[in-house]
Design an enzyme around this catalytic site. Structure first.
Site, PDB file in Angstrom:
ATOM      1  N   ASP A   1       0.860  -1.187   0.000  1.00 46.51           N
ATOM      2  CA  ASP A   1       0.000   0.000   0.000  1.00 46.51           C
ATOM      3  C   ASP A   1       0.896   1.235   0.000  1.00 46.51           C
ATOM      4  O   ASP A   1       2.069   1.162   0.381  1.00 46.51           O
ATOM      5  CB  ASP A   1      -0.908   0.015   1.238  1.00 46.51           C
ATOM      6  CG  ASP A   1      -1.912   1.166   1.184  1.00 46.51           C
ATOM      7  OD1 ASP A   1      -2.699   1.214   0.223  1.00 46.51           O
ATOM      8  OD2 ASP A   1      -1.904   2.023   2.081  1.00 46.51           O
ATOM      9  N   SER A   2       0.316   2.362  -0.394  1.00 46.64           N
ATOM     10  CA  SER A   2       1.107   3.593  -0.381  1.00 46.64           C
ATOM     11  C   SER A   2       1.441   4.021   1.044  1.00 46.64           C
ATOM     12  O   SER A   2       2.373   4.786   1.261  1.00 46.64           O
ATOM     13  CB  SER A   2       0.352   4.705  -1.103  1.00 46.64           C
ATOM     14  OG  SER A   2      -0.896   4.915  -0.475  1.00 46.64           O
TER      15      SER A   2
ATOM     16  N   TYR B   1      -0.088   8.860  -2.782  1.00 47.48           N
ATOM     17  CA  TYR B   1       0.098   8.642  -4.214  1.00 47.48           C
ATOM     18  C   TYR B   1      -0.962   9.389  -5.031  1.00 47.48           C
ATOM     19  O   TYR B   1      -0.759   9.667  -6.208  1.00 47.48           O
ATOM     20  CB  TYR B   1      -0.062   7.151  -4.545  1.00 47.48           C
ATOM     21  CG  TYR B   1       1.142   6.266  -4.273  1.00 47.48           C
ATOM     22  CD1 TYR B   1       2.226   6.698  -3.524  1.00 47.48           C
ATOM     23  CD2 TYR B   1       1.165   4.970  -4.782  1.00 47.48           C
ATOM     24  CE1 TYR B   1       3.303   5.856  -3.281  1.00 47.48           C
ATOM     25  CE2 TYR B   1       2.245   4.124  -4.545  1.00 47.48           C
ATOM     26  CZ  TYR B   1       3.308   4.563  -3.793  1.00 47.48           C
ATOM     27  OH  TYR B   1       4.366   3.732  -3.567  1.00 47.48           O
TER      28      TYR B   1
ATOM     29  N   CYS C   1      -3.549  -0.878  -2.454  1.00 55.16           N
ATOM     30  CA  CYS C   1      -3.790   0.527  -2.760  1.00 55.16           C
ATOM     31  C   CYS C   1      -4.581   0.657  -4.070  1.00 55.16           C
ATOM     32  O   CYS C   1      -4.159   0.156  -5.114  1.00 55.16           O
ATOM     33  CB  CYS C   1      -2.436   1.219  -2.910  1.00 55.16           C
ATOM     34  SG  CYS C   1      -2.532   2.953  -3.323  1.00 55.16           S
TER      35      CYS C   1
ATOM     36  N   HIS D   1      -7.378   3.766   2.767  1.00 54.54           N
ATOM     37  CA  HIS D   1      -7.465   4.613   3.960  1.00 54.54           C
ATOM     38  C   HIS D   1      -8.894   4.760   4.477  1.00 54.54           C
ATOM     39  O   HIS D   1      -9.106   4.968   5.662  1.00 54.54           O
ATOM     40  CB  HIS D   1      -6.912   6.008   3.656  1.00 54.54           C
ATOM     41  CG  HIS D   1      -5.424   6.082   3.611  1.00 54.54           C
ATOM     42  ND1 HIS D   1      -4.672   5.420   2.673  1.00 54.54           N
ATOM     43  CD2 HIS D   1      -4.548   6.738   4.402  1.00 54.54           C
ATOM     44  CE1 HIS D   1      -3.389   5.687   2.875  1.00 54.54           C
ATOM     45  NE2 HIS D   1      -3.289   6.479   3.924  1.00 54.54           N
TER      46      HIS D   1
END
Ligand code: DGL
Length: 271
Positions: A12-13, A44, A76, A192
């Protein structure tokens, strides 16, 4: 037969993918996992295609070449929409033809369709919305369904920086006009946003079905492994988890502790 020694990488970022990793482990606890958060380069969502592709490729390469992963899940959304196809078409055949990379877009839309969704709201980063990949993929899965997308760029910074007290106001502002379009479902199209799924459910007063990827990806991964014994048989079953980040900062550590429990070590990923 190859020894069962390989790991599942979850990329994931930043910290959002920790929610996916936690949910995957809850459903499939016996495998060995490496979580990689690119905390040095998050977010990102506002970056260019080339930048997101290069960052994602380097992260996957690291998981494959330095961390004994044979399967990588790009948790992500922004990286999935930007880099997944190109990685599968160009990078994998050339460098790692036996390894596999999975994304989150198609499984999310499959789940939505399986649940009967047809007027599907999507909140996501700017990049994910502009890419129109959700629209392209739903067309292939269910041509009768429509995506109503809204970029919600304030959410990642609020989540990354403990901005809870502003969250309901920002969410309400984003969600009201979307819901008014008569949605039956709403995809939280960014890892998120799993953090705020209960607030979204409360704010929408359960008028729409909120689809959250921590609830979608684990059963889809389980299903993938049951259909791909050639991959499943390579995977180690020590039940381990290694958490790695490109920048070990206090916010990431706090979230690791919150989501994975105390005493889970985070290692730096340098590549
Ligand atoms: N984790 C990313 C996603 O799922 C969002 C955060 C970012 O912009 O890097 O889209």
């Amino acid at each position: 037969m190859a020894l069962r020694s390989k790991k599942i990488g979850i990329f994931d970022s930043g910290l959002g993918g920790l929610y996916v990793a936690r949910a995957v482990r809850a459903m499939l606890p016996h495998y060995d996992y490496v979580y990689l958060g690119d905390t040095l380069n998050v977010p990102y969502g506002g970056r260019s295609l080339d930048a997101i592709y290069t960052l994602s490729k380097d992260a996957i390469k690291y998981l494959f070449e330095e961390q004994e992963c044979d399967l990588a899940v790009i948790a992500c959304n922004t990286a999935s929409v930007t880099a997944l196809r190109k990685l599968q078409i160009e990078f994998l055949p050339k460098h790692h033809p036996d390894k596999r990379i999975l994304g989150v877009i198609v499984p999310t839309l499959e789940s939505a369709t399986e649940l009967g969704a047809s007027r599907i709201g999507l909140i996501a980063t700017d990049y994910t919305v502009r890419s129109k990949i959700y629209d392209e993929e739903i067309e292939k899965i269910n041509a009768h369904a429509t995506i109503f997308a809204k970029a919600t760029p304030l959410l990642v910074p609020l989540i990354e920086n403990q901005g809870e007290k502003y969250m309901d106001m920002v969410l309400a502002d984003y969600l009201e006009p979307l819901i008014e379009q008569g949605l039956d479902s709403l995809i939280l199209g960014c890892t998120h946003y799993i953090e705020v799924k209960d607030r979204v459910r409360d704010l929408t007063r359960h008028r729409v079905r909120v689809l959250s990827q921590d609830e979608i990806i684990p059963p889809k991964l389980k299903d993938y492994l049951s259909r791909h014994p050639e991959m499943e048989e390579r995977l180690g079953q020590g039940g381990t988890l290694k958490i790695m980040a490109t920048d070990i900062n206090p916010s990431f550590l706090k979230n690791v502790e919150k989501l994975m429990g105390e005493g889970v070590k985070t290692e730096v990923a340098a590549f």
